[in-house]
Scaffold this active site. Structure first.
Site, short mmCIF file in Angstrom:
data_model
loop_
_atom_site.label_atom_id
_atom_site.label_comp_id
_atom_site.label_asym_id
_atom_site.label_seq_id
_atom_site.Cartn_x
_atom_site.Cartn_y
_atom_site.Cartn_z
N ARG A 1 131.88 8.26 8.68
CA ARG A 1 133.05 7.79 8.74
C ARG A 1 134.12 7.53 7.59
O ARG A 1 134.41 6.38 7.51
CB ARG A 1 132.48 6.12 9.29
CG ARG A 1 131.64 6.23 10.55
CD ARG A 1 132.22 6.87 11.71
NE ARG A 1 133.26 6.12 12.48
CZ ARG A 1 132.73 5.36 13.41
NH1 ARG A 1 131.61 4.92 13.64
NH2 ARG A 1 133.60 4.72 13.93
N ARG B 1 139.10 2.77 8.95
CA ARG B 1 140.01 1.34 8.31
C ARG B 1 139.75 1.05 7.10
O ARG B 1 140.55 0.13 6.55
CB ARG B 1 139.54 0.34 9.56
CG ARG B 1 139.90 0.14 10.85
CD ARG B 1 139.18 -0.45 11.88
NE ARG B 1 137.75 -0.04 11.71
CZ ARG B 1 136.84 -0.63 12.68
NH1 ARG B 1 137.17 -1.56 13.23
NH2 ARG B 1 135.44 -0.11 12.48
N ARG C 1 147.53 3.26 11.92
CA ARG C 1 147.15 2.67 13.10
C ARG C 1 148.11 1.61 13.52
O ARG C 1 147.94 0.91 14.61
CB ARG C 1 145.75 1.97 12.72
CG ARG C 1 144.62 2.85 12.77
CD ARG C 1 144.14 3.15 14.24
NE ARG C 1 143.48 2.03 14.83
CZ ARG C 1 143.84 0.98 15.62
NH1 ARG C 1 144.79 1.36 16.15
NH2 ARG C 1 142.93 0.30 15.99
N ASP D 1 136.10 11.14 18.24
CA ASP D 1 135.20 10.10 18.53
C ASP D 1 134.21 10.45 19.48
O ASP D 1 134.64 11.41 20.40
CB ASP D 1 135.71 8.77 19.26
CG ASP D 1 134.82 7.50 18.92
OD1 ASP D 1 134.79 6.88 18.09
OD2 ASP D 1 134.04 7.24 20.04
N TYR E 1 125.93 4.35 25.79
CA TYR E 1 127.22 3.92 25.87
C TYR E 1 127.70 3.92 27.41
O TYR E 1 128.28 2.98 27.96
CB TYR E 1 128.23 4.49 25.11
CG TYR E 1 128.31 4.21 23.68
CD1 TYR E 1 128.76 2.80 23.40
CD2 TYR E 1 127.63 4.79 22.89
CE1 TYR E 1 128.91 2.31 22.19
CE2 TYR E 1 127.63 4.43 21.25
CZ TYR E 1 128.18 3.30 21.07
OH TYR E 1 128.18 2.70 19.89
O1 CP3 Z 1 135.66 10.02 9.30
C1 CP3 Z 1 134.99 9.79 10.40
O2 CP3 Z 1 133.65 10.04 10.54
C2 CP3 Z 1 135.71 9.44 11.45
C3 CP3 Z 1 135.70 10.00 12.92
C4 CP3 Z 1 134.67 9.22 13.67
C5 CP3 Z 1 135.00 7.92 14.57
N1 CP3 Z 1 134.00 8.03 15.22
C6 CP3 Z 1 136.55 7.52 14.48
C7 CP3 Z 1 136.55 6.12 15.00
C8 CP3 Z 1 133.39 9.56 13.86
C9 CP3 Z 1 132.34 10.47 13.20
C10 CP3 Z 1 132.74 8.77 14.92
C11 CP3 Z 1 131.51 8.84 15.59
C12 CP3 Z 1 131.14 7.74 16.59
N2 CP3 Z 1 131.96 6.98 17.31
C13 CP3 Z 1 130.05 7.28 16.53
C14 CP3 Z 1 128.60 7.67 15.68
C15 CP3 Z 1 128.75 7.40 14.33
C16 CP3 Z 1 128.16 6.04 14.06
O3 CP3 Z 1 128.94 5.29 13.20
O4 CP3 Z 1 127.13 5.79 14.31
C17 CP3 Z 1 129.83 5.97 17.36
C18 CP3 Z 1 128.47 5.39 17.98
C19 CP3 Z 1 130.99 6.03 17.97
C20 CP3 Z 1 131.48 4.87 18.80
C21 CP3 Z 1 132.56 3.98 18.49
N3 CP3 Z 1 133.88 4.55 18.21
C22 CP3 Z 1 132.39 2.69 18.15
C23 CP3 Z 1 131.12 1.69 18.52
C24 CP3 Z 1 133.54 1.92 17.71
C25 CP3 Z 1 134.09 0.76 17.33
C26 CP3 Z 1 133.32 0.25 16.08
C27 CP3 Z 1 133.71 1.07 14.92
O5 CP3 Z 1 132.70 1.73 14.18
O6 CP3 Z 1 134.72 0.87 14.45
C28 CP3 Z 1 134.37 3.25 17.62
C29 CP3 Z 1 135.97 3.15 17.33
C30 CP3 Z 1 136.29 4.29 15.98
N4 CP3 Z 1 136.15 5.52 16.09
C31 CP3 Z 1 137.15 3.88 14.84
C32 CP3 Z 1 137.06 5.08 14.27
C33 CP3 Z 1 137.86 5.34 12.71
C34 CP3 Z 1 137.61 2.45 14.67
C35 CP3 Z 1 138.57 2.12 15.41
C36 CP3 Z 1 140.20 1.88 14.72
O7 CP3 Z 1 140.63 2.49 14.07
O8 CP3 Z 1 140.33 0.65 15.35
#
Ligand code: CP3
Length: 341
Positions: A24, A28, A37, A73, A151
């Protein structure tokens, strides 16, 4: 071109320095990301290759990291699957799946999804690859069958995974059908990412640690194994990641992966004993980035000492960078790793 430290480590070869990247790492906690964003939702960014490319490169430009990870994602395949996906503002930005899988008939109704249904991701991979111009390797990724199923069934994030386990225990046939559908889909999607330019792959099974080893083996492992087997036909390294997996590490390694990801709950050398012939990635606690510098350095040093320079180590956090993290803390971690802590 000489082999990058990241790919050398993935392949179990001695690297000229310990490679570092952060799960990640785009997100943010970076002001550059928050700027984007303001004008685009998370799904807009994913759907627009130019934006996905820009965001992928933000941490590569800001930090001396050894790998880029595609901005996407794990839940994107839910759109072509017809499950509906949104990340409403508020509620911590967590995902909402509008039409979750509730009964076995919902599994039978799932359409066949092919990588071309996520063409925008593949276009982003090609664009990122071009813009990176060989600076660092690019990691593609997907969600593992179990974490995706959790999910799809819960309809969003969950704490106790009651519905997931209810489905798994009460309708095992439908469960296996769902996971095998996801395994094929994810395997093919990962191969397509490599064809588009990805140099390595990570399979995120973030929540698999809620299962006992017995349940992992009978309900999940064959499907993770299948996804990785398909992915491996693309001949790049695969990282197999989960959290809370102390008891599962051996079984996860059996299911596959050139590198196994470990969280911070198990000392890295103890974890590595469970899969001595593979590489290891992790295991700094993401909240150590909020500790005073001496404590942070001590935790990095402890990991480095336990590894003792052994080939096949990729330095990372045990899970993703948390949104309130100060970016300078990541610079410090990189410095400590480079200095051998
Ligand atoms: O550099 C990176 O790793 C960014 C790329 C990335 C995102 N999601 C973007 C994202 C990756 C590799 C993921 C994987 C992901 N998504 C996982 C597995 C990794 C982990 O953390 O366990 C999971 C479970 C998800 C599902 C998901 N997406 C959730 C639960 C959420 C909300 C909570 C959170 O972690 O923020 C997201 C949203 C998300 N995906 C964001 C980002 C940058 C944040 C949303 C935003 O910008 O408002």
């Amino acid at each position: 071109m000489p082999e990058s430290p990241f790919l050398a480590a993935c392949n179990g070869r001695k690297a000229d320095h310990t490679p570092v990247w952060f799960m990640r790492q785009a997100g943010r906690y970076m002001k550059e990301y928050r700027e984007i964003r303001k004008k685009a939702s998370i799904l807009d960014i994913c759907h627009t290759p130019e934006l996905a490319c820009e965001v992928t490169l933000q941490p590569v430009n800001r930090f001396e990291i050894d790998a880029a990870i595609l901005f996407a994602d794990i839940l994107l395949p839910f759109e072509p699957l017809g499950l509906g996906l949104s990340f409403p503002e508020g509620r911590g930005g967590g995902p909402v799946i509008d039409r979750p899988i509730l009964v076995p008939a919902d599994v039978d109704r799932l359409p066949d999804v092919s990588p071309g249904d996520m063409q925008y991701v593949l276009d982003a991979v090609s664009l990122i690859k071009k813009e990176l111009a060989g600076r660092v390797p690019l990691i593609g990724f997907a969600g593992a069958p179990f974490t995706l199923a959790s999910y799809a069934i819960e309809g969003g994030s969950s704490r106790s995974f009651i519905e997931t386990k209810r489905f798994m225990y009460s309708t095992p046939e439908a469960w296996h059908s769902l996971l095998s559908t996801f395994a094929e889909m994810v395997g093919n999607y990962l191969v397509a990412q490599v064809e588009a330019g990805a140099d390595a792959l990570q399979l995120f099974d973030s929540w698999v640690g809620i299962l006992s080893q017995h349940d992992y083996e009978r309900f999940v492992a064959p499907h993770s194994k299948r996804a990785i087997e398909i992915a491996k036909s693309a001949s790049v390294p695969v990282i197999h990641f989960g959290t809370n997996t102390r008891e599962l590490l051996g079984s996860m390694a059996q299911a596959g992966g050139d590198v196994i990801g470990v969280d911070w709950r198990t000392p890295i050398d103890e974890a590595w004993k469970e899969f001595p012939e593979r590489g290891v990635q992790g295991n700094l606690d993401p909240t150590a980035l909020f500790a005073p510098q001496d404590e942070l350095r001590a935790q990095v040093r402890d990991i480095m000492e336990r590894v003792g320079g052994r080939a096949g180590h990729i330095f990372n956090l045990g899970h993703g960078v948390l949104p309130p993290t100060e970016p300078d803390a990541l610079d410090r971690v990189i410095d400590y790793v480079r200095e051998g802590a």
